[in-house]
Enzyme design. Structure first.
Site, short mmCIF file in Angstrom:
data_model
loop_
_atom_site.label_atom_id
_atom_site.label_comp_id
_atom_site.label_asym_id
_atom_site.label_seq_id
_atom_site.Cartn_x
_atom_site.Cartn_y
_atom_site.Cartn_z
CB CYS A 2 41.18 48.90 -114.86
SG CYS A 2 42.07 47.48 -114.46
NE ARG A 27 38.31 53.93 -113.47
CZ ARG A 27 37.08 54.02 -112.63
NH1 ARG A 27 36.66 55.14 -112.03
NH2 ARG A 27 36.53 52.86 -112.27
CD1 TRP A 75 45.76 49.87 -108.63
CD2 TRP A 75 44.47 47.81 -108.26
NE1 TRP A 75 45.90 49.41 -107.31
CE2 TRP A 75 45.28 48.30 -107.00
CE3 TRP A 75 43.67 46.88 -108.32
CZ2 TRP A 75 44.95 47.72 -106.03
CZ3 TRP A 75 43.26 46.13 -107.30
CH2 TRP A 75 43.98 46.50 -106.19
CG ASN A 102 37.17 48.39 -114.34
OD1 ASN A 102 38.23 48.10 -113.44
ND2 ASN A 102 36.44 49.42 -114.22
N GLY A 103 37.76 45.12 -113.90
CA GLY A 103 36.92 44.19 -112.91
C GLY A 103 37.54 42.87 -112.74
CD GLU A 487 41.81 62.35 -94.90
OE1 GLU A 487 41.45 61.24 -94.78
OE2 GLU A 487 41.96 62.98 -95.88
CE LYS A 491 44.67 62.10 -97.95
NZ LYS A 491 43.28 61.75 -97.80
CD GLU A 494 45.69 58.37 -99.22
OE1 GLU A 494 45.39 59.39 -99.09
OE2 GLU A 494 45.10 57.54 -100.54
CG HIS A 510 42.05 54.33 -71.95
ND1 HIS A 510 41.91 53.81 -70.77
CD2 HIS A 510 41.52 55.56 -72.18
CE1 HIS A 510 40.95 54.61 -70.04
NE2 HIS A 510 40.89 55.92 -71.27
CE LYS A 613 40.20 60.71 -106.69
NZ LYS A 613 40.82 60.88 -105.43
C1 F6R Z 1 42.28 58.65 -99.45
C2 F6R Z 1 41.47 58.27 -100.26
C3 F6R Z 1 40.44 56.73 -100.11
C4 F6R Z 1 39.03 57.12 -100.42
C5 F6R Z 1 38.31 55.68 -100.52
C6 F6R Z 1 36.88 55.87 -100.89
O1 F6R Z 1 42.91 59.55 -99.81
O2 F6R Z 1 41.06 58.72 -101.40
O3 F6R Z 1 40.86 56.31 -98.83
O4 F6R Z 1 38.49 58.05 -99.85
O5 F6R Z 1 38.70 54.66 -101.49
O6 F6R Z 1 36.85 56.36 -102.14
P1 F6R Z 1 35.14 57.08 -102.86
O7 F6R Z 1 35.05 58.15 -101.99
O8 F6R Z 1 35.53 57.20 -104.02
O9 F6R Z 1 34.20 55.83 -102.56
#
Ligand code: F6R
Length: 618
Positions: A2, A27, A75, A102-103, A487, A491, A494, A510, A613
């Site tokens: 949030c 967020r 969220w 938020n929380g 990674e 991507k 996601e 393996h 995020k």
């Molecule tokens: C993927 C992504 C997440 C963040 C993870 C950590 O694209 O953005 O996997 O990397 O949630 O977030 P931070 O860096 O804010 O601790």
């Protein structure tokens, strides 16, 4: 997770709140809402779905001109993303109090029973609403809003940032913070609250980071901070170095596209002032808190992070072990926290986080500090909890990252990891001055090389668009190519919702090679053939093994690699570089590939489903 924003001042409050929410929408975007107090009345608008739905609601049912208010983007945790569950929540029989949260309030069930016993009528399924009712009940009893607010927040368990306005007190926004982020923006005759500085950076760059278990009393003419026990709290003001325009799309089709393109600058800004023209490092923020003697006594490094940041941690591990010769382990923060890790006073814990608010990572560092370790943060957000709770911080200067999928924060984190590795290598005598300077000069060339990769990104995008029908894509790499493969897969999962996995190329036989069938797309990170310890021949063998079983191979290889084209359907070339530093270059085509593929599928690349995020719950 949030996003929250609060405002008191002469500007149009609705505009300030909506502008702040737009910058915080990353967020959470399940619902959004605002409350303002105008002409002695509280008015609230809230709507399920993205911020645009709330904006339409306000257009259809305009809010009065107001000079105080609060806003929220959600969220969902407790309760589905509906209009009723959207924040703000109103409290009291006459609904004069409005609250955003938020929380998670862990003891909400028992508090709800208490509020119902006092006659409260609940309109939502959220845990948050209970706080609105309890504060209103307390206020009716004692007539003192600050006192009531303080009494109730002291009774809440869990994680929360809470903001409250009340119709009877139209000059004050109250806020409380425990285990969830809150920053104050200091203006001239106006003041702001936000989950992070992005909420108000277009209005002021002066900010204060609110501490754990603190209350903020925000008025036009001043800001007062108190601990939960009522004693005064003070914090130093800091200046936000983000440019407000950096948090807008600026003509790009998406924030993600813009942030991919921001990477030369993000890498350059992370290096700026930290390497001289001879390639030697000056990292004062580190040396002040970790004198060389301390760096020498470290016998183990544990890197904690989540998601993309953990892949930056993996690359940092390769750099530190190679250049500084200290053993490093990389741990997902939530796994580290809930086992019995071996941590001694000579263990350095490095926490990597873009937001600096990821609860899993915060819990990990708190635990590490309890166990006696020193914590060094690599963080992108000034005023973030992680920076405040660590012994020292190396800031990445990637600027605000708005798209949920992390791109420029990753390359900036890896760059900071290289700086740390070189610093440790020099301090511990693992690198001679000449070697450190050579590597430092290589590092200085990275921003221009990142720019060159972007110039050829078209090809990655074309491939991504062509492959929009793929059901699954695999990624392979060795050494730093391995975390970059993971990674690349993350991507794609996601933002394109496609099954994707990243493997260590050597691990293939393996087990995972059983997945390969005719036409399976596999993206392979190919290291330079010129490096003396090059893994190039081994990766070429791995490519042959999968091609023999029908895989369609796309290689990411270094310019000048004369052999790779014989083994792959497509080759995307990146500039030559030091083998460890190649990670920053190899990841960029993978970002472009995922972006193009998701765009071709018509998906919202900035706000993928189910995600937020900043993951501020465990
Ligand atoms: C993927 C992504 C997440 C963040 C993870 C950590 O694209 O953005 O996997 O990397 O949630 O977030 P931070 O860096 O804010 O601790």
């Amino acid at each position: 997770m949030c996003g929250i924003v609060g405002y008191v001042g002469p500007k149009s409050t609705v505009d300030v709140l909506i502008g702040g929410l737009r910058r915080l929408e990353y967020r959470g975007y399940d619902s959004a809402g605002v409350s303002v107090v105008a002409n002695g009345h509280l008015e609230t608008r809230k709507k399920a779905g993205k911020l645009g739905n709330l904006e339409s609601e306000i257009t259809n049912h305009p809010l009065p001109i107001a000079h105080i208010g609060i806003g929220h983007t959600r969220w969902a945790t407790h309760g589905a993303p509906t209009d009723q569950n959207a924040h703000p929540h109103l409290g009291g029989p006459t609904s004069k109090l409005s609250l955003i949260h938020n929380g998670i309030i862990e003891n909400f069930a028992e508090l709800k029973a208490e509020a119902i016993a006092h006659g409260a009528k609940f309109a939502s399924e959220t845990d948050s609403e209970v706080a609105a009712h309890l504060i209103a009940i307390e206020y009716e009893r004692n007539g003192d809003l600050i006192e009531s607010f303080s009494t109730v927040v002291n009774r809440l368990h869990g994680a929360f940032t809470i903001l409250v306005v009340h119709e009877d007190q139209p000059d004050v926004v109250l806020a409380a913070r425990r285990n969830a982020p809150l920053v104050v923006g200091l203006g001239d005759g106006e003041n702001f609250l936000g989950s992070d500085v992005a909420a108000f950076v277009e209005h002021t760059k002066r900010a204060i980071s609110v501490g754990q278990d603190e209350i903020v009393i925000l008025r036009t003419d001043g800001v007062e901070l108190r601990h939960f026990d009522g004693t005064p709290a003070t914090h130093e003001e800091f200046t936000v170095d983000w440019d407000a325009s950096a948090a807008s799309k600026g003509g790009w089709s998406s924030f993600m596209a813009k942030e991919i393109a921001d990477q030369p600058q993000a890498v350059a800004d992370t290096l700026m002032g930290r390497l001289d023209s001879d390639g030697l490092i000056t990292l004062p923020e580190l040396f002040e808190d970790f004198p060389v003697a301390d760096m020498k006594s470290i016998d183990r490094i544990i890197i904690v992070a989540c998601g993309t940041a953990s892949y930056a941690g993996d690359v940092t591990k390769y750099a530190i072990e190679k250049w500084a010769r200290v053993p490093v382990q990389v741990e997902l923060s939530h796994e580290f926290r809930y086992r019995s890790p071996i941590v001694t006073p000579n263990t350095l814990v490095v926490a990597i986080s873009q937001s600096g608010e990821t609860m899993d990572t915060l819990m990990a560092i708190r635990y590490a500090r309890e166990l006696g370790a020193k914590v060094l943060a690599i963080c992108n957000t000034q005023g973030a909890t992680l920076a405040r709770e660590s012994n020292a911080t190396i800031y990445t200067h990637a600027g605000p990252e708005v798209a949920v999928a992390s791109t420029k924060a990753l390359t900036a984190q890896i760059t900071a990891g290289y700086l740390l590795a070189l610093t440790l290598g020099s301090a511990r005598g693992a690198l001679t001055t000449a070697e450190a300077a050579r590597l430092g000069k290589e590092l200085l060339k990275l921003p221009a090389k990142v720019q060159d990769v972007l110039a050829t990104a078209k090809q990655a995008e074309e491939l991504g668009t062509k492959m929009a029908g793929a059901k699954s894509v695999l990624f392979l790499g060795r050494n730093v190519g391995y975390p970059i493969a993971m990674e690349g897969a993350l991507k794609l999962k996601e933002i394109a919702y496609i099954h994707a996995e990243g493997f260590a190329a050597g691990e293939l036989k393996h087990g995972p090679i059983a997945l390969i069938e005719e036409g399976q797309p596999v993206i392979v990170i190919v290291p330079s053939p010129d490096d003396e310890d090059s893994l190039h021949p081994k990766v070429i063998s791995n490519i042959q093994e999968i091609r023999a079983r029908g895989a369609k191979v796309i290689a990411i290889a270094q310019e000048g690699d004369k052999t790779v084209a014989d083994y792959a359907e497509h080759v995307l070339y990146v500039p030559q570089s030091d083998p460890i530093m190649a990670a920053v270059l190899d990841v960029i085509p993978l970002q472009g590939f995922a972006l193009a593929l998701a765009t071709a599928l018509g998906l919202d690349v900035d706000q993928p489903r189910n995600l937020a995020k900043s993951v501020t719950v465990e």
